[in-house]
Design an enzyme around this catalytic site. Structure first.
Site, PDB file in Angstrom:
ATOM      1  N   GLU A 161       0.839  -1.199   0.000  1.00  0.00           N
ATOM      2  CA  GLU A 161       0.000   0.000   0.000  1.00  0.00           C
ATOM      3  C   GLU A 161       0.878   1.256   0.000  1.00  0.00           C
ATOM      4  OE1 GLU A 161      -4.211  -0.308   1.771  1.00  0.00           O
ATOM      5  OE2 GLU A 161      -3.219   1.065   3.128  1.00  0.00           O
ATOM      6  N   HIS A 194       7.533 -26.590   1.411  1.00  0.00           N
ATOM      7  CA  HIS A 194       6.734 -27.658   0.817  1.00  0.00           C
ATOM      8  C   HIS A 194       5.620 -27.089  -0.036  1.00  0.00           C
ATOM      9  CE1 HIS A 194       8.896 -30.496   3.356  1.00  0.00           C
ATOM     10  NE2 HIS A 194       8.863 -29.524   4.247  1.00  0.00           N
ATOM     11  N   LYS A 209     -13.084   1.066  -3.765  1.00  0.00           N
ATOM     12  CA  LYS A 209     -14.161   1.408  -2.826  1.00  0.00           C
ATOM     13  C   LYS A 209     -15.310   2.092  -3.571  1.00  0.00           C
ATOM     14  CE  LYS A 209     -11.431   2.187   1.346  1.00  0.00           C
ATOM     15  NZ  LYS A 209     -10.887   3.215   2.214  1.00  0.00           N
TER      16      LYS A 209
HETATM   17  O1  LIG Z   1      -8.809   2.447   9.612  1.00  0.00           O
HETATM   18  P1  LIG Z   1      -9.759   2.642   8.488  1.00  0.00           P
HETATM   19  O2  LIG Z   1     -10.005   4.070   8.176  1.00  0.00           O
HETATM   20  O3  LIG Z   1     -11.038   1.892   8.735  1.00  0.00           O
HETATM   21  O4  LIG Z   1      -9.107   2.033   7.172  1.00  0.00           O
HETATM   22  C1  LIG Z   1      -8.766   0.679   7.049  1.00  0.00           C
HETATM   23  C2  LIG Z   1      -7.783   0.471   5.932  1.00  0.00           C
HETATM   24  O5  LIG Z   1      -8.314   0.926   4.700  1.00  0.00           O
HETATM   25  C3  LIG Z   1      -7.312   1.639   3.968  1.00  0.00           C
HETATM   26  O6  LIG Z   1      -7.603   2.982   4.071  1.00  0.00           O
HETATM   27  C4  LIG Z   1      -7.312   1.307   2.517  1.00  0.00           C
HETATM   28  O7  LIG Z   1      -7.089  -0.034   2.336  1.00  0.00           O
HETATM   29  C5  LIG Z   1      -6.008   1.290   4.678  1.00  0.00           C
HETATM   30  O8  LIG Z   1      -5.029   2.206   4.427  1.00  0.00           O
HETATM   31  C6  LIG Z   1      -6.473   1.229   6.079  1.00  0.00           C
HETATM   32  O9  LIG Z   1      -5.549   0.592   6.906  1.00  0.00           O
END
Ligand SMILES: O=P(O)(O)OC[C@H]1O[C@](O)(CO)[C@@H](O)[C@@H]1O
Length: 569
Positions: free
Chosen positions: A349, A378, A483
Site C-alpha cells: 500500500e 513444501h 471502494k
Molecule cells: O482504519 P480505516 O479508516 O477503517 O481504514 C482501514 C484500511 O483501509 C485503507 O484505508 C485502505 O485499504 C487502509 O489504508 C487502512 O488501513
C-alpha cells in the site's frame, strides 16, 4: 564499506521486492508464474545444516556470475562479515551478503541515500511528508514521544498511552466489568477493523500473546457474513463478557461498519447492552467517534491524523489490544506467521504507486507474499529456486528455539529447532546456489522488543525506499477506486431491486429477463453486473428464478418472492 547510517537498511530499487520469514523463519517473496519440475528440494535442505551450498546443489557458477553474485566461498565469507550489520542493543542482525550489489553500485547510490536520510530527518521533524493529503507522518514519534516536533503532540501521545494503560489495567483487574456477565469480568476481546486497523494487532497477538492470556482476542476483519457469524458463534455465552474494540481511523470504512452492526445485532438478540462493552478507536469527530459518543460507549481512544492506518501498530490500535493481553515473551514455533501479511499491506500500500512526487508515471511497487518456513518449503520454494526469477527473499531468523530448559534432542545431537535452523540455512544456500538473492534478518528471540524492532525496521525501510524512488509512501489513492466501484455496485443493486419489486407487485407477477431488468434500470451497459447481482441474490434466496438457471444468463427470468408495497412509492 560505504558509510550508510547503521539504522537503515541497505537497499537498491529492486531489493525490497520480497521478503520472507518463518516461525523462526518466514518466507515471502515476489509473485511469479508457473511451477516447474518437482526436483526433490527437501533432501538437499536436510543435508545442508549450517553449511554453505553443498556440492549437490551448487548450480553453474555462470548463473551467479551473470547476476553479479560472488561464487568463491572465501570471498563470500569476507563479504558476509564485511556487510553484516548488528544492532547490539536490540540483538538484531541484517545480512545482505547474498544480494548482488557491487561497491560501485553503493557508491553510485550514496547521494540518493543521503537525500533519503535527510528526507527522513525532515519527516521526523514534522514536515508535510504526505503532500497529497497535506499531512505530517508521525508514527516514529509514537515509539519515542520526545521526537515529536512540539510539546502539544508529545503530550497527546503520552496522555493517550497513560489512558490506554489505565483502562487496560482496570479491565484486566476487574474494576471495569461487563454489566451482565456471570464471570464478573471481561474474558474476551472482539476486535472489529480491517487493513491497518487489524493487521498489526493480529500479528502482535499471534507473535506474543501467551497461551492463556487474561483476555483472548479474536478478529472480525471482513464483511463476510459467514465469517462474522463464526466469530460470534465461537464466543457463545461469553459474548456477555466480551470487550468489543472497533478500530477505524476514518471511522467510515464499510466493512468495519458492517462488522459493528452485525455485532450490535448479536448483542441485541442476546439481550445485552452493547454500549457498556464497546470501545472505539478512531479519529476525533469521525462517524464512528460520534456514534460511540452519542451511544455512550464504554471508552473512546483517538487515532491521530498524522498516523497512517498501516503504521498505527504503536498507536492505540496496537497498544490497547496488547495491554489487554498482558503480553509475555513466548518465542514459540510459528509465532511470526502473520508478519508477512502485516508487511504485505505496509509495503504494497505504501510503495505501489502510479505517479512519483513530480507527477511522472512510474508504476512503482513490490509484491510481498509468504507465510512461514519451513512449511513454505513444501509449497512454493521449488519455483523460487528454479522458476521465474523476479524476486528476492528475506529470511527472518530467530536464534532462540524454545524457552531455556525446554529443549531436548530428538536424535543424538539434534533438536527439533536444529531442523528448523537447518531448513533456513539450507534454503538460503540453495537459493543462492541458483543465483537467487536473499536478505536475512536475525533476532535473538521473539519478544515485545524484537517484534517492535522488526516493525520499526520495515517502517523505516519503506520510508527510505519511497524517498529513493521519489514517491509518496503515505497515501493510498488506488484503494479508493475499488471502494468507489463497490459503492456503485450497491447503488445499482438498489435500482435492480426496485425494478424487480415493481414487476413482482403486479398481478400476475411479471418475471423479467436480465435484458429487461437492465433496460428498466436504464443501464444496458451494466447488464453483466446486473446478472451478477441477480445471481448473488438468487443464491441467497432473495430473488426467485422463474425460468432457466444462473449458468445460462440469457435463459433466466426472475422475480422477487415478496412484493414490498412501501418500496413502490
Ligand atoms: O482504519 P480505516 O479508516 O477503517 O481504514 C482501514 C484500511 O483501509 C485503507 O484505508 C485502505 O485499504 C487502509 O489504508 C487502512 O488501513
Amino acid at each position: 564499506m560505504a558509510s550508510i547510517p547503521s539504522s537503515n537498511l541497505i537497499a537498491k530499487p529492486h531489493l525490497l521486492s520480497s521478503s520472507s520469514s518463518s516461525s523462526k523463519l518466514q518466507l515471502f517473496s515476489l509473485s511469479s508464474s508457473s511451477l516447474k519440475t518437482n526436483t526433490s528440494f527437501k533432501s538437499f535442505i536436510t543435508h545442508s545444516v549450517a553449511r554453505d551450498a553443498p556440492a549437490s546443489v551448487t548450480a553453474t557458477d555462470a548463473v551467479k556470475k551473470e547476476k553479479g553474485l560472488e561464487t568463491d566461498p572465501k570471498v563470500l565469507w569476507e563479504r558476509y562479515t564485511e556487510w553484516l550489520y548488528q544492532h547490539k542493543e536490540l540483538g538484531l542482525y541484517i545480512d545482505v551478503s547474498r544480494v548482488g550489489f557491487s561497491d560501485e553500485f553503493v557508491k553510485e547510490m550514496e547521494p540518493r541515500f543521503m537525500k533519503a536520510f535527510k528526507d527522513m530527518v525532515e519527516l521526523e521533524k514534522g514536515a508535510i511528508s504526505n503532500p497529497d493529503e497535506g499531512r505530517m507522518v508521525g508514527h516514529y514519534w509514537l515509539r519515542n514521544p520526545k521526537l515529536a516536533p512540539n510539546s502539544f503532540l508529545r503530550l497527546q501521545i503520552e496522555n493517550n498511552i497513560e489512558a490506554i494503560s489505565a483502562f487496560a489495567d482496570d479491565v484486566v483487574g476487574g474494576k471495569i466489568k461487563p454489566p451482565s456477565s456471570p464471570e464478573g469480568r471481561f474474558t474476551q476481546i472482539l476486535s472489529v477493523g480491517i487493513g491497518g486497523s487489524a493487521l498489526g494487532p493480529q500479528f502482535v497477538a499471534e507473535a506474543l500473546a501467551p497461551d492463556n492470556p487474561p483476555l483472548k482476542i479474536r478478529f472480525i476483519d471482513n464483511t463476510d457474513p459467514a465469517g462474522i457469524d463464526h466469530q460470534i458463534a465461537q464466543l457463545g455465552s461469553e459474548l456477555a463478557s466480551t470487550l468489543v474494540i472497533v478500530v477505524s481511523k476514518s471511522g467510515g470504512t464499510p466493512e468495519t461498519r458492517n462488522g459493528l452492526l452485525e455485532v450490535q445485532k448479536a448483542f441485541r438478540e442476546a439481550g445485552l447492552n452493547f454500549s457498556k462493552q464497546g470501545v472505539a478507536i478512531t479519529q476525533e469527530n469521525s462517524l464512528l467517534d460520534n456514534t460511540a459518543r452519542i451511544e455512550g460507549w464504554l471508552a473512546r481512544f483517538p487515532m491521530f491524523d498524522w498516523v497512517g492506518g498501516r503504521t498505527s501498530e504503536m498507536s492505540a490500535v496496537g497498544l490497547l489490544a496488547a495491554a489487554l493481553q498482558d503480553m509475555v515473551v513466548l518465542p514459540y514455533k510459528d509465532s511470526l506467521l502473520l508478519f508477512s501479511r502485516y508487511l504485505q499491506q505496509l509495503v504494497m500500500e505504501s510503495l505501489g504507486k502510479e505517479f512519483d512526487l513530480d507527477g511522472n508515471r512510474v508504476n512503482q511497487g513490490l509484491s510481498v507474499y509468504g507465510n512461514k518456513g519451513s512449511t513454505d518449503q513444501h509449497a512454493y520454494i521449488q519455483q523460487l529456486r528454479e522458476g521465474v526469477h523476479n524476486f528476492f527473499a528475506t529470511f527472518i531468523e530467530v536464534l532462540r528455539d524454545r524457552p531455556p530448559g525446554h529443549d531436548w534432542e530428538l536424535e543424538p545431537g539434534v533438536t527439533c529447532g536444529d531442523y528448523l535452523f537447518g531448513m533456513l540455512q539450507g534454503t538460503r544456500s540453495a537459493l543462492y546456489a541458483n543465483g537467487r538473492e536473499s536478505i536475512t534478518v536475525t533476532v535473538q528471540e521473539v519478544t515485545p522488543r524484537s517484534v517492535g524492532a522488526l516493525i520499526a525496521l520495515y517502517e523505516r525501510a519503506v520510508g527510505i525506499y519511497a524517498s529513493l524512488v521519489n514517491i509518496n509512501a503515505y497515501h493510498q489513492p488506488g484503494v479508493e477506486a475499488g471502494k468507489k466501484a463497490a459503492g456503485e455496485v450497491l447503488a445499482l443493486q438498489k435500482r435492480v431491486l426496485s425494478v424487480l419489486n415493481e414487476a413482482s407487485c403486479k398481478d400476475p407477477v411479471e418475471p423479467l429477463s436480465i435484458e429487461q431488468v437492465a433496460d428498466r434500470c436504464h443501464a444496458p451497459e451494466d447488464i453483466e453486473m446486473i446478472y451478477k447481482i441477480i445471481a448473488h441474490m438468487a443464491a441467497n434466496d432473495r430473488a426467485i428464478i422463474a425460468e432457466g438457471d444462473c449458468g445460462s444468463p440469457r435463459s433466466v427470468k426472475v422475480f422477487l418472492g415478496e412484493c414490498n408495497v412501501d418500496a413502490l412509492y
